[in-house]
Write an enzyme that holds these catalytic residues in place. Structure first.
Site, mmCIF file in Angstrom:
data_model
loop_
_atom_site.group_PDB
_atom_site.id
_atom_site.type_symbol
_atom_site.label_atom_id
_atom_site.label_comp_id
_atom_site.label_asym_id
_atom_site.label_seq_id
_atom_site.Cartn_x
_atom_site.Cartn_y
_atom_site.Cartn_z
ATOM 1 N N GLY A 78 -4.372 9.230 -3.041
ATOM 2 C CA GLY A 78 -2.941 8.968 -3.055
ATOM 3 C C GLY A 78 -2.570 8.066 -4.204
ATOM 4 N N PRO A 79 -1.269 7.864 -4.415
ATOM 5 C CA PRO A 79 -0.802 7.032 -5.518
ATOM 6 C C PRO A 79 -1.274 5.581 -5.361
ATOM 7 C CG PRO A 79 1.035 8.118 -4.383
ATOM 8 C CD PRO A 79 -0.183 8.391 -3.597
ATOM 9 N N PRO A 80 -1.192 4.785 -6.417
ATOM 10 C CA PRO A 80 -1.612 3.388 -6.315
ATOM 11 C C PRO A 80 -0.714 2.605 -5.354
ATOM 12 C CG PRO A 80 -1.224 4.024 -8.608
ATOM 13 C CD PRO A 80 -0.735 5.141 -7.764
ATOM 14 N N GLY A 81 -1.297 1.613 -4.712
ATOM 15 C CA GLY A 81 -0.499 0.705 -3.890
ATOM 16 C C GLY A 81 -0.056 1.263 -2.548
ATOM 17 N N VAL A 82 -0.677 2.326 -2.066
ATOM 18 C CA VAL A 82 -0.287 2.839 -0.757
ATOM 19 C C VAL A 82 -1.231 2.369 0.340
ATOM 20 C CG1 VAL A 82 0.922 4.878 -1.585
ATOM 21 C CG2 VAL A 82 -1.519 4.991 -1.167
ATOM 22 N N GLY A 83 -2.159 1.487 -0.011
ATOM 23 C CA GLY A 83 -2.980 0.883 1.034
ATOM 24 C C GLY A 83 -4.352 1.501 1.218
ATOM 25 N N THR A 137 -7.262 0.858 -0.441
ATOM 26 C CA THR A 137 -8.265 -0.199 -0.417
ATOM 27 C C THR A 137 -8.139 -1.017 0.857
ATOM 28 O OG1 THR A 137 -7.912 -0.339 -2.774
ATOM 29 C CG2 THR A 137 -9.222 -2.068 -1.776
ATOM 30 N N SER A 146 5.777 24.144 -11.276
ATOM 31 C CA SER A 146 6.844 23.923 -10.307
ATOM 32 C C SER A 146 8.204 23.662 -10.943
ATOM 33 C CB SER A 146 6.474 22.781 -9.374
ATOM 34 O OG SER A 146 6.466 21.580 -10.087
ATOM 35 N N LYS A 183 7.482 14.639 -3.625
ATOM 36 C CA LYS A 183 8.636 15.020 -4.436
ATOM 37 C C LYS A 183 9.943 14.688 -3.729
ATOM 38 C CE LYS A 183 6.488 18.821 -6.971
ATOM 39 N NZ LYS A 183 6.357 20.288 -7.026
HETATM 40 P P1 ADP Z 1 -4.374 1.133 -3.154
HETATM 41 O O1 ADP Z 1 -5.796 0.842 -2.870
HETATM 42 O O2 ADP Z 1 -3.878 2.354 -2.462
HETATM 43 O O3 ADP Z 1 -4.012 1.159 -4.590
HETATM 44 P P2 ADP Z 1 -3.913 -1.375 -1.851
HETATM 45 O O4 ADP Z 1 -4.750 -1.133 -0.645
HETATM 46 O O5 ADP Z 1 -4.450 -2.269 -2.889
HETATM 47 O O6 ADP Z 1 -3.490 -0.001 -2.500
HETATM 48 O O7 ADP Z 1 -2.491 -1.885 -1.363
HETATM 49 C C1 ADP Z 1 -1.645 -2.709 -2.106
HETATM 50 C C2 ADP Z 1 -0.968 -3.726 -1.213
HETATM 51 O O8 ADP Z 1 -0.040 -3.098 -0.342
HETATM 52 C C3 ADP Z 1 -1.954 -4.447 -0.317
HETATM 53 O O9 ADP Z 1 -1.562 -5.793 -0.257
HETATM 54 C C4 ADP Z 1 -1.765 -3.769 1.027
HETATM 55 O O10 ADP Z 1 -2.075 -4.648 2.075
HETATM 56 C C5 ADP Z 1 -0.298 -3.411 1.004
HETATM 57 N N1 ADP Z 1 -0.027 -2.217 1.813
HETATM 58 C C6 ADP Z 1 -0.069 -0.934 1.403
HETATM 59 N N2 ADP Z 1 0.259 -0.093 2.398
HETATM 60 C C7 ADP Z 1 0.499 -0.851 3.488
HETATM 61 C C8 ADP Z 1 0.889 -0.552 4.848
HETATM 62 N N3 ADP Z 1 1.083 0.687 5.279
HETATM 63 N N4 ADP Z 1 1.050 -1.580 5.678
HETATM 64 C C9 ADP Z 1 0.865 -2.833 5.245
HETATM 65 N N5 ADP Z 1 0.513 -3.193 4.002
HETATM 66 C C10 ADP Z 1 0.324 -2.213 3.115
#
Ligand code: ADP
Length: 843
Positions: A380-385, A387, A731, A774
C-alpha cells in the site's frame, strides 16, 4: 582568603546574572542568555572587546534578571565567580538569544554596583588566589595542616574511590581522573562538586563557602552520597535512567581494588587473561556443534597470534560476534487471539480487512505451531500503517521487533554478508538484526521489498529467497559467519508500495494484503485517536495544554497534505506541537519568576501551567504555524475552456487526480503528446482519436475548417500536466476521449466529474484496477461524480458508506454513456442506437 599574589582579575567586572546554573571555579558551564541586560553584555562587551581581559566577566548565580529593562535591578547574590567566556553562539530561533560557554576562574565579592544599564558593571574584590599551579593533588594541602589536611586527605580518597567505580571510557570520567592527579587539592571541592550530581542549591553552598575548610566540609557529603548511590545501583544492578547510566555506568574490574563492583561481565576483557574469558563465553553461548567447532578452532589460532597482527582483531571480532549471537536464546510466545484483537484494534483505526487477515494468520500459527506457510506482505501507499501493524504483531506475540530496510539494496552481501577475507568485512543485515535483538525468534519486517535493486554484485532477491524459504532457512549461511544459523523461528513480514516491481519468485512466496489509503473521515479519526495523543506525548504536552478541534484537523488534511496515508498529517501535527511547546515553555518561565518573587529564591519549582491553557489551534493559528495552505481546491478553476477533462490514476503512492488537456491548431493531422507518458498511454491516445474520428458524424464533431474529420487540416496536442512522474496504464482512455470530445464540440466538461476506464477501438469501456484509491483521490479533490466501467461496480463495495453516499457513480458500458454523463445535459448524438462505428483510422 583574599587575593594575594598570583593573577589578578580586573577590579571592575561586567556581571552576567543567571538563574539556571552555578559556575564554580575550575568548571565550564553553558549558559543560555536572553534577558535584556545579559544580551547587552554579550553584544556590547563580549562581541566588541578585543583583549583577553574583555572576555572575563562575573557570573552572579541565583538572580532573576527581570524580563523588562524598565524593572529595577533585583537584589544580587553578593558572591560570584569570575570566568572567561570561551565561546559565544548566537541564534535567532525561536527568539534571539546567545549561548555562552564560560570557564570559572575564581570567586569574587561584589563591593559596589557602578552601573545597571545597559548591563551591570560592578566593583569587585577577588576572593580566591589564582595562580599558575605547580603543586599537584598529592602535595598542596598536606596532612600536616591539621584538620584541613585531614579533610582534604579524606576528600581525595573519596574522589579516588568514586573514580574506581566509574567507566573510564566515558570522556567526563577520563577527564575527572586526569584532573584528580594534576590539580592542587584546594581546588578539588569546586571541581568535584561541579562534576558529580549536585543540585544548584548545593553548588551555591559550595560557592558561598569562603574558607577552604568549610568548602571541604560542604562538598564531602555530596561526594559520599554519590558513592553510596552508586554502590546501591550496582547492588540492585538495575538500569538507571539514561543520563545517570552514562556517568555512573559500572565498570567491571576497574582500576580500583573495588573488585566487589565487578558486575558487568562484558568489560572483563581488558584483564590480562583475555582469551580465557572468551573461551568461557564460547562454551557458554550454547551454539550448535558445528559453530562451536569453528569457534574453538579460531580461538586456538587467536591464542597463537600476537595482538599487534591485523588478523588478531579480525578473528577477535568474529569470535565476539559468534558469542553474542542468540543461538538458543528466544522469547516465549504468548499468543492470545482475544488480546491480539484488542491490541490491534487499540493501535489502529479502520483497516478492518487487514486486521481480520492478520488475526487469522496468527490463529493458524497458534494451532499449527509451525511457521511454514506464506509470508505476509502488506502492500500500500506510504504512511498507511504497514510498519505499525508489523510492530503490533510483534507485540501481540511478545516477540522482539526489528525492521530491515531493503530500499536500494542491490548487493547480495547486504543480505548475506561479506566473506571474512578483508578487514572491512561484515555480516549481512539478517545476522546483524539477530545480534541487535538478541533472540532467535524476532519479528523481522522486510521493508520495501519492491525497491530491491540488482547489480553486478549479485541479486539480493535470490539471497532473500533463501532467507524466506522454510525448506532452506533453518541453515542459512551468512558469508561472514560461514556456519549455518537457524532462521526458522524468525517471523518475517514484508511491506511494499506496489507488487509490480517485486521479483516474481519472491512474490510467489508471499501472501499480498492490500492496505489502501484512507478517506478524509478515517484520517480525522486516526488523527484524534492516535496521531494527536502520540504527538502530544512525544512533545511532553498534555490535552490540557493543546487542543486541536476536528475542523482544524480537516483543514490540515485537505489544505496542507495530499497523500493516501497519514504520514505528512502526523508531521504537521508534530509541527503544531513544537510551536505550542515553545509557548508553554515560555509560560512556565513566567510562572517560575512569579513564584520566586513570592517565595524567595530557595524554591525553584514549576507550579502550574499558565492560565490561558489549553491553547486551541483554530484556522488562524494554523496559518501562523504551518504557513499558507499548500493545496487549494483547484479542480473547478481549470474547467474554463473546452478541452479539459479530469481523470483518475493509480500510483504506488495512492490514487491521484490527473488533468488531461487538449488543444488544436491548423496543421496536417499530427498528434503531439506531452507530459511524461508511457507507451500504453500513447496507445490509448491513438485509440481515442480513432474512435472519435469514426464517430465524428454521429456526434456532429467538426474540425477547424468545419469538415467532419476532426484531424483534417488540424494538429492536435494532448498534454497530461502535473507531476514529473511517468504516467502509464490504459485507464486514461475514457478521459482522453472526453477531453477530445470537449475540444471538438467546443463544450465544457462538467467540472465536478472525474473518470477512469480503458477503451476499445469499438467504444467499449473495460474495467481497470485501483478503484478504491482512485475514488478516494477524487473525493479528496472535491469531485462530486465519478464515471467508471460497469464491470468495476463490485469494487464500490469496498468504499466506506459515507463516500458512497456523498458521491454519484456512473457505471458505463460504452463511451456513449461516458460522454452523456460527462457533459451537462448529455452529449448530443444518436445515443446507443447508432450503428457500430466504421473503422477508418489513418493513425
Ligand atoms: P507505512 O509503514 O505504511 O509507511 P507507518 O506504519 O510508518 O506507515 O505509519 C505512519 C504513521 O501513521 C504511524 O505513526 C502509524 O502509527 C500511523 N497510522 C497509520 N495508519 C494508522 C491507523 N489506521 N490507525 C492509527 N495510526 C495509524
Amino acid at each position: 582568603m583574599t587575593s594575594g599574589g598570583g593573577i589578578q582579575i580586573p577590579s571592575r567586572l561586567p556581571l552576567l546574572l543567571t538563574h539556571e546554573g552555578v559556575l564554580l571555579p575550575g568548571s565550564t558551564v553553558r549558559f543560555s542568555v536572553d534577558s535584556a541586560r545579559n544580551m547587552h553584555l554579550v553584544s556590547q562587551r563580549l562581541l566588541k572587546g578585543t583583549s583577553l581581559k574583555s572576555t572575563i566577566i562575573g557570573v552572579i548565580p541565583n538572580t532573576r534578571d527581570p524580563e523588562h529593562d524598565t524593572d529595577d535591578l533585583p537584589t544580587l547574590h553578593n558572591i560570584g565567580t569570575a570566568g572567561i567566556a570561551v565561546q559565544v553562539v548566537g541564534s535567532n530561533w525561536p527568539k534571539p538569544h546567545y549561548t555562552l560557554l564560560i570557564t570559572g576562574l575564581c570567586r569574587f565579592r561584589v563591593s559596589s554596583l557602578l552601573k545597571e544599564r545597559p548591563f551591570v558593571l560592578a566593583e569587585v574584590e577577588q576572593l580566591d588566589k589564582l595562580e599558575q599551579y605547580t603543586t599537584s593533588a598529592t602535595e598542596g594541602v598536606t596532612a600536616d595542616d591539621g584538620e584541613l589536611g585531614e579533610l582534604s586527605q579524606k576528600f581525595y580518597q573519596a574522589a579516588v574511590q568514586l573514580l574506581g567505580m566509574l567507566d573510564m571510557s566515558v570522556p567526563v570520567v577520563a577527564k575527572f581522573r586526569r584532573l584528580l592527579d594534576s590539580l592542587p587539592r584546594e581546588t578539588l571541592p569546586d571541581v568535584v562538586a561541579s562534576m558529580i550530581r549536585t543540585s544548584n542549591k548545593e553548588k551555591l553552598q559550595v560557592l558561598d563557602a569562603l574558607s577552604l575548610e568549610e568548602r571541604f566540609k560542604k562538598a564531602l557529603p555530596m561526594l559520599t552520597r554519590q558513592i553510596e548511590g552508586l554502590k546501591l545501583l550496582q547492588k540492585t544492578r538495575k538500569t538507571s535512567p539514561d543520563n545517570e547510566k552514562r556517568v555512573l555506568s559500572v565498570r567491571k574490574g576497574g582500576v580500583f581494588p573495588g573488585r566487589q563492583f565487578n558486575l558487568d561481565e562484558e568489560d572483563e576483557d581488558d584483564d590480562g587473561d583475555d582469551t580465557a574469558v572468551l573461551e568461557r563465553k564460547v562454551h557458554g553461548a550454547n551454539m550448535p556443534e558445528a559453530a562451536l567447532r569453528v569457534c574453538l578452532k579460531e580461538l586456538k589460532r587467536l591464542k597463537k597470534m600476537p595482538q599487534s597482527m591485523p588478523e588478531y582483531a579480525l578473528t577477535r571480532n568474529y569470535l565476539d560476534l559468534m558469542v553474542e549471537l542468540p543461538w538458543s536464546k528466544n522469547t516465549k510466545d504468548c499468543l492470545d487471539i482475544q488480546a491480539a484483537r484488542t491490541l490491534l484494534d487499540n493501535d489502529h483505526y479502520a483497516m478492518d480487512k487487514l486486521k481480520r487477515r492478520v488475526l487469522e494468520y496468527l490463529a493458524v500459527r497458534q494451532l499449527k505451531t509451525s511457521l511454514k506457510g506464506p509470508i505476509l506482505c502488506f502492500v500500500g501507499p506510504p504512511g498507511v500503517g504497514k510498519t505499525s501493524v508489523g510492530r503490533s504483531i510483534a507485540r501481540t506475540l511478545g516477540r522482539e521487533f526489528h525492521r530491515i530496510a531493503l530500499g536500494g539494496v542491490c548487493d547480495q552481501s547486504d543480505i548475506r554478508g561479506h566473506r571474512r577475507t578483508y578487514v572491512g568485512s561484515m555480516p549481512g543485515r539478517i545476522i546483524n538484526g539477530l545480534k541487535t535483538v538478541g533472540v532467535n525468534n524476532p519479528v523481522f519486517l522486510l521493508d520495501e521489498v519492491d525497491k530491491l535493486g540488482k547489480s553486478l554484485q549479485g541479486d539480493p532477491a535470490a539471497a532473500l529467497l533463501e532467507v524466506l524459504d522454510p525448506e532452506q532457512n533453518h541453515s542459512f549461511t551468512d558469508h561472514y559467519l560461514n556456519v549455518a544459523f537457524d532462521l526458522s523461528q524468525v517471523l518475517f513480514i514484508a511491506t511494499a508500495n506496489t507488487t509490480t516491481t517485486i521479483p516474481p519468485a519472491l512474490l510467489d512466496r508471499m501472501e499480498v494484503l492490500q492496505v489502501p489509503g484512507y478517506t478524509q473521515e478515517e484520517k480525522v479519526e486516526i488523527a484524534h485517536r492516535h496521531l494527536i495523543p502520540n504527538q502530544l506525548e512525544q512533545h511532553g504536552l498534555t490535552p490540557q495544554q493543546l487542543h486541536i478541534p476536528q475542523d482544524t484537523t480537516q483543514d490540515i488534511i485537505s489544505r496542507y497534505t495530499r497523500e493516501a496515508g497519514v504520514r505528512s498529517l502526523e508531521r504537521k501535527i508534530g509541527a503544531i506541537c513544537r510551536a505550542v511547546a515553545v509557548k508553554v515553555a515560555e509560560g512556565h518561565r513566567v510562572i517560575k519568576t512569579e513564584t520566586l518573587i513570592l517565595e524567595g529564591p530557595a524554591e525553584q519549582e514549576d507550579k502550574a501551567a499558565p492560565p490561558e491553557m489549553p491553547i486551541v489551534i483554530d484556522h488562524i493559528a494554523l496559518k501562523d504555524i504551518l504557513g499558507p495552505p499548500l493545496f487549494e481546491m483547484e479542480v473547478s478553476e481549470r474547467f474554463t475552456l473546452p478541452g479539459v477533462a479530469l481523470g483518475l490514476a493509480w500510483t504506488p503512492l495512492g490514487g491521484e487526480i490527473m488533468f488531461v488537456e487538449a488543444s488544436r491548431m491548423e496543421g496536417e493531422g499530427q498528434l503531439t503528446l506531452t507530459g511524461q507518458l508511457g507507451d500504453v498511454m500513447k496507445e490509448s491516445a491513438h485509440l481515442a482519436i480513432s474512435w472519435l474520428r469514426a464517430n465524428a458524424k454521429t456526434y456532429q464533431l467538426t474540425n477547424m475548417v468545419g469538415a467532419p474529420d476532426p484531424l483534417e487540416g488540424t494538429d492536435i496536442h494532448l498534454h497530461f500536466p502535473a507531476g514529473a512522474v511517468t504516467k502509464d496504464g490504459p485507464s486514461a482512455g475514457v478521459t482522453i476521449v472526453t477531453c477530445l470530445a470537449s475540444l471538438f464540440s467546443g463544450r465544457l466538461v462538467r467540472s465536478d466529474v472525474a473518470m477512469t476506464g480503458e477503451i476499445t477501438l469499438r467504444g467499449l469501456v473495460l474495467p481497470v484496477g485501483g478503484i478504491k484509491d482512485k475514488v478516494l483521490a477524487a473525493y479528496r479533490a472535491g469531485v462530486k461524480c465519478v464515471i467508471l466501467p460497469k464491470r468495476n461496480e463490485k469494487d464500490l463495495e469496498e468504499l466506506p458508506a459515507n463516500i458512497r453516499a456523498d458521491l454519484d457513480f456512473v457505471t458505463a458500458r460504452n463511451l456513449d454513456e461516458v460522454l452523456n454523463a460527462a457533459f451537462d445535459g448529455g452529449f448530443q448524438g444518436t445515443a446507443s442506437t447508432h450503428a457500430p462505428p466504421q473503422l477508418t483510422s489513418k493513425l
